[in-house]
Design a protein around this motif. Structure first.
Motif, PDB file in Angstrom:
ATOM      1  N   GLY A  85      -4.108  -0.880  -7.599  1.00 22.62           N
ATOM      2  CA  GLY A  85      -2.991   0.054  -7.610  1.00 22.62           C
ATOM      3  C   GLY A  85      -1.872  -0.487  -6.747  1.00 22.62           C
ATOM      4  N   ILE A  86      -0.645  -0.512  -7.280  1.00 19.06           N
ATOM      5  CA  ILE A  86       0.513  -1.029  -6.561  1.00 19.06           C
ATOM      6  C   ILE A  86       1.569   0.060  -6.430  1.00 19.06           C
ATOM      7  CG2 ILE A  86       2.396  -2.712  -6.544  1.00 19.06           C
ATOM      8  CD1 ILE A  86      -0.260  -4.052  -6.134  1.00 19.06           C
ATOM      9  N   ASP A  87       1.942   0.378  -5.196  1.00 18.02           N
ATOM     10  CA  ASP A  87       3.082   1.250  -4.923  1.00 18.02           C
ATOM     11  C   ASP A  87       4.267   0.331  -4.657  1.00 18.02           C
ATOM     12  OD1 ASP A  87       4.983   3.018  -4.016  1.00 18.02           O
ATOM     13  OD2 ASP A  87       3.873   3.669  -2.239  1.00 18.02           O
ATOM     14  N   LEU A  88       5.162   0.233  -5.646  1.00 17.27           N
ATOM     15  CA  LEU A  88       6.312  -0.656  -5.547  1.00 17.27           C
ATOM     16  C   LEU A  88       7.475   0.099  -4.923  1.00 17.27           C
ATOM     17  CD1 LEU A  88       7.853  -3.265  -6.134  1.00 17.27           C
ATOM     18  CD2 LEU A  88       8.170  -2.454  -8.483  1.00 17.27           C
ATOM     19  N   VAL A  90      11.116   0.296  -2.526  1.00 16.89           N
ATOM     20  CA  VAL A  90      12.377  -0.437  -2.524  1.00 16.89           C
ATOM     21  C   VAL A  90      12.346  -1.540  -1.478  1.00 16.89           C
ATOM     22  CG1 VAL A  90      14.880  -0.212  -2.145  1.00 16.89           C
ATOM     23  CG2 VAL A  90      13.638   1.548  -3.413  1.00 16.89           C
ATOM     24  N   ASN A  91      11.614  -1.312  -0.386  1.00 13.40           N
ATOM     25  CA  ASN A  91      11.559  -2.314   0.688  1.00 13.40           C
ATOM     26  C   ASN A  91      10.118  -2.641   1.105  1.00 13.40           C
ATOM     27  OD1 ASN A  91      11.031   0.133   1.863  1.00 13.40           O
ATOM     28  ND2 ASN A  91      12.768   0.087   3.281  1.00 13.40           N
ATOM     29  N   TYR A  92       9.154  -2.311   0.254  1.00 11.86           N
ATOM     30  CA  TYR A  92       7.757  -2.659   0.545  1.00 11.86           C
ATOM     31  C   TYR A  92       6.960  -2.705  -0.749  1.00 11.86           C
ATOM     32  CZ  TYR A  92       6.632   2.231  -0.339  1.00 11.86           C
ATOM     33  OH  TYR A  92       6.478   3.459  -0.947  1.00 11.86           O
ATOM     34  N   ILE A  93       5.867  -3.448  -0.724  1.00  3.39           N
ATOM     35  CA  ILE A  93       4.889  -3.452  -1.816  1.00  3.39           C
ATOM     36  C   ILE A  93       3.535  -3.155  -1.189  1.00  3.39           C
ATOM     37  CG2 ILE A  93       3.777  -4.778  -3.653  1.00  3.39           C
ATOM     38  CD1 ILE A  93       6.281  -6.583  -3.670  1.00  3.39           C
ATOM     39  N   LEU A  94       2.962  -2.016  -1.554  1.00  7.42           N
ATOM     40  CA  LEU A  94       1.672  -1.595  -1.013  1.00  7.42           C
ATOM     41  C   LEU A  94       0.639  -1.646  -2.122  1.00  7.42           C
ATOM     42  CD1 LEU A  94      -0.195  -0.345   1.140  1.00  7.42           C
ATOM     43  CD2 LEU A  94       0.702   1.896   0.494  1.00  7.42           C
ATOM     44  N   GLY A  95      -0.390  -2.454  -1.931  1.00  6.28           N
ATOM     45  CA  GLY A  95      -1.422  -2.586  -2.943  1.00  6.28           C
ATOM     46  C   GLY A  95      -2.789  -2.189  -2.428  1.00  6.28           C
ATOM     47  N   VAL A  96      -3.599  -1.608  -3.306  1.00  2.34           N
ATOM     48  CA  VAL A  96      -4.987  -1.270  -2.961  1.00  2.34           C
ATOM     49  C   VAL A  96      -5.907  -1.773  -4.057  1.00  2.34           C
ATOM     50  CG1 VAL A  96      -4.380   0.791  -1.620  1.00  2.34           C
ATOM     51  CG2 VAL A  96      -4.911   1.022  -4.060  1.00  2.34           C
ATOM     52  N   LEU A  97      -7.100  -2.146  -3.655  1.00  4.51           N
ATOM     53  CA  LEU A  97      -8.194  -2.433  -4.578  1.00  4.51           C
ATOM     54  C   LEU A  97      -9.209  -1.326  -4.400  1.00  4.51           C
ATOM     55  CD1 LEU A  97      -9.610  -4.486  -6.548  1.00  4.51           C
ATOM     56  CD2 LEU A  97     -10.759  -5.387  -4.502  1.00  4.51           C
ATOM     57  N   THR A  98      -9.550  -0.621  -5.485  1.00  3.77           N
ATOM     58  CA  THR A  98     -10.489   0.494  -5.399  1.00  3.77           C
ATOM     59  C   THR A  98     -11.661   0.286  -6.346  1.00  3.77           C
ATOM     60  OG1 THR A  98      -9.604   1.892  -7.184  1.00  3.77           O
ATOM     61  CG2 THR A  98      -8.500   2.020  -5.040  1.00  3.77           C
ATOM     62  N   ASP A  99     -12.788   0.919  -5.993  1.00  3.54           N
ATOM     63  CA  ASP A  99     -13.889   0.972  -6.956  1.00  3.54           C
ATOM     64  C   ASP A  99     -13.607   2.078  -7.961  1.00  3.54           C
ATOM     65  OD1 ASP A  99     -14.646   3.422  -5.816  1.00  3.54           O
ATOM     66  OD2 ASP A  99     -16.279   2.568  -4.640  1.00  3.54           O
ATOM     67  N   LEU A 100     -14.548   2.338  -8.848  1.00  2.00           N
ATOM     68  CA  LEU A 100     -14.310   3.305  -9.922  1.00  2.00           C
ATOM     69  C   LEU A 100     -14.294   4.750  -9.438  1.00  2.00           C
ATOM     70  CD1 LEU A 100     -16.433   1.793 -12.849  1.00  2.00           C
ATOM     71  CD2 LEU A 100     -14.028   1.412 -12.280  1.00  2.00           C
ATOM     72  N   HIS A 101     -14.661   4.967  -8.173  1.00  2.00           N
ATOM     73  CA  HIS A 101     -14.607   6.316  -7.610  1.00  2.00           C
ATOM     74  C   HIS A 101     -13.371   6.515  -6.741  1.00  2.00           C
ATOM     75  CE1 HIS A 101     -16.502  10.101  -7.567  1.00  2.00           C
ATOM     76  NE2 HIS A 101     -17.750   9.701  -7.482  1.00  2.00           N
ATOM     77  N   GLY A 102     -12.531   5.489  -6.664  1.00  2.00           N
ATOM     78  CA  GLY A 102     -11.309   5.592  -5.883  1.00  2.00           C
ATOM     79  C   GLY A 102     -11.462   5.206  -4.424  1.00  2.00           C
ATOM     80  N   ASN A 103     -12.636   4.716  -4.032  1.00  2.00           N
ATOM     81  CA  ASN A 103     -12.813   4.248  -2.655  1.00  2.00           C
ATOM     82  C   ASN A 103     -12.072   2.929  -2.463  1.00  2.00           C
ATOM     83  OD1 ASN A 103     -14.791   6.322  -1.868  1.00  2.00           O
ATOM     84  ND2 ASN A 103     -16.128   5.302  -3.329  1.00  2.00           N
ATOM     85  N   ILE A 104     -11.317   2.827  -1.377  1.00  2.00           N
ATOM     86  CA  ILE A 104     -10.514   1.637  -1.123  1.00  2.00           C
ATOM     87  C   ILE A 104     -11.388   0.522  -0.567  1.00  2.00           C
ATOM     88  CG2 ILE A 104      -8.607   0.669   0.223  1.00  2.00           C
ATOM     89  CD1 ILE A 104      -7.292   3.421   0.163  1.00  2.00           C
ATOM     90  N   VAL A 105     -11.309  -0.638  -1.222  1.00  2.00           N
ATOM     91  CA  VAL A 105     -12.031  -1.823  -0.770  1.00  2.00           C
ATOM     92  C   VAL A 105     -11.164  -2.631   0.183  1.00  2.00           C
ATOM     93  CG1 VAL A 105     -13.144  -3.979  -1.503  1.00  2.00           C
ATOM     94  CG2 VAL A 105     -13.371  -1.913  -2.904  1.00  2.00           C
TER      95      VAL A 105
END
Length: 391
Positions: A85-88, A90-105
């Motif tokens: 998941g990428i939150d793009l 205007v002045n930052y790019i925040l990315g997360v990798l999650t499992d299928l339950h939404g837990n952040i890896v």
């Protein structure tokens, strides 16, 4: 006997029901599934066998007995695949990798200056690549990528207008799908934030809420009856561009007097640049918050003014939707200490009395990347839906 189309459809529906029970009630036995959904035990066992083969679920040790043999318990295999998941911003790019339950890896947060579409796209690719490199071994690997973009996004995922990025009619989908060879979903970041808060955050107890994404610009995500409301073409929630001063400043969207010109991070920075706050480098939100924490009155007054203007726009949202909850998120949530009292004061003074009944005003948890989690969840749900519809 030949299987008819109707039988296939019923089987798919039953499989989804069984899977959702396992996903939401793990650990659970086959007998309990049959009891909860009303299907016979043979049908449940057959569908469970398919889900086991597809590695979407797994069996664990026996559960408690209710009088007979102890049942084998079934659990959702949340590590069967992973979403990006990428939150793009205007002045930052925040990315997360999650499992299928939404837990952040893993989380990756990168500040940047939007020089051009090509440069920003390359930075997004770099963040996605670094997240994919962290994927643990799993049957399906990366199942999808979600991008939350600050602008008007149509149902096909094209970004029609992102005024604070200077983009018109651009598409991220094809290029990212070609590079990473997985489905890509592009959604408005405020919609993603609303969904993230509803699914994982402070919005979980509520079915009617509005998420106000207050960053460089302002966007809103709308949850009605527990579902994301996107409008007929997917353009809902552009409250940042509602006019609150018809003779006001010119907005990048082409309109005048837009709400975000008075109540966003950009408005805060613009006013701070006009003042001598003693900041030697480029004025930024972090520096202003440090000054406010040091009781610098000019910085506090700036934040309080933004809070008042934020409250003025929220009044219109409350009158329009009569929601159970308003959530203020994105970067200005970090200024809650100074913004919240002003927002509550304005709402209390100018909102119709019966609209103030039973409404909660909340701020996002700064540790929860709601927009990134929301688009990751969209990708996960898209993958699971496609798997459950396969024969």
């Amino acid at each position: 006997m030949q299987t008819t189309w109707n039988q296939q459809l019923v089987k798919k529906e039953n499989k989804s029901v069984v899977f959702n029970l396992i996903m939401n009630h793990s650990p659970i036995s086959r007998a309990d599934i049959a009891q909860k959904c009303g299907l016979n035990k043979g049908t449940v066992s057959s569908l469970v066998a398919e889900l086991l083969e597809e590695q979407l679920i797994y069996e664990s040790g026996p559960g408690e007995s209710s009088g007979g043999r102890r049942p084998v318990m079934l659990l959702f295999n949340q590590g069967a695949g992973y979403s990006v998941g990428i939150d793009l911003g205007v002045n930052y790019i925040l990315g997360v990798l999650t499992d299928l339950h939404g837990n952040i890896v893993i989380t990756k947060n990168e500040k940047y200056i939007n020089v051009s579409f090509e440069d920003t796209l390359n930075r997004v690719k770099s963040v996605i690549s670094s997240l994919i490199d962290a994927v643990p071994p799993s049957p399906y690997g990366i199942v999808g990528i979600g991008i939350g973009a600050p602008g008007v996004v149509n149902k096909e995922g094209d970004i029609l207008l992102a005024p604070n990025l200077g983009w018109k009619n651009v598409s991220l989908t094809a290029e990212l799908e070609n590079m990473f060879n997985v489905p890509v979903i592009v959604e408005n970041e405020a919609n993603a934030g609303a969904y993230g808060e509803k699914k994982f955050g402070i919005g979980q107890p509520f079915d009617d809420l509005i998420y106000v994404s207050a960053g460089i610009g302002i966007g809103t995500g709308i949850i009605i009856n527990g579902e994301l409301y996107k409008g007929i073409n997917g353009y809902s929630g552009e409250f940042g561009h509602m006019t609150i001063d018809k003779n006001g400043m010119q907005c990048r969207c082409g309109n005048k007097g837009c709400w975000e010109l008075y109540a966003s991070e950009q408005s805060l920075l613009s006013k701070a640049n006009e003042m001598n706050l003693g900041i030697t480098n480029d004025v930024n939100l972090g520096e202003i918050l440090l000054l406010a924490q040091s009781e610098e009155q000019a910085a506090i007054q700036l934040l309080e003014e933004v809070g008042k203007n934020l409250g003025l726009g929220i009044i219109n949202i409350i009158h329009a939707f009569n929601p159970q909850q308003i959530i203020i998120g994105n970067r200005l949530a970090a200024a809650r200490q100074w913004i919240e009292p002003q927002v509550r004061d304005i709402i209390g003074r100018f909102t119709l009395p019966f609209h103030q009944t039973d409404i909660k005003i909340d701020f996002s948890d700064l540790s929860l990347p709601s927009s990134a989690l929301g688009v990751a969840a969209f990708s996960t749900e898209n993958f699971l839906k496609s798997k459950l519809q396969m024969q």
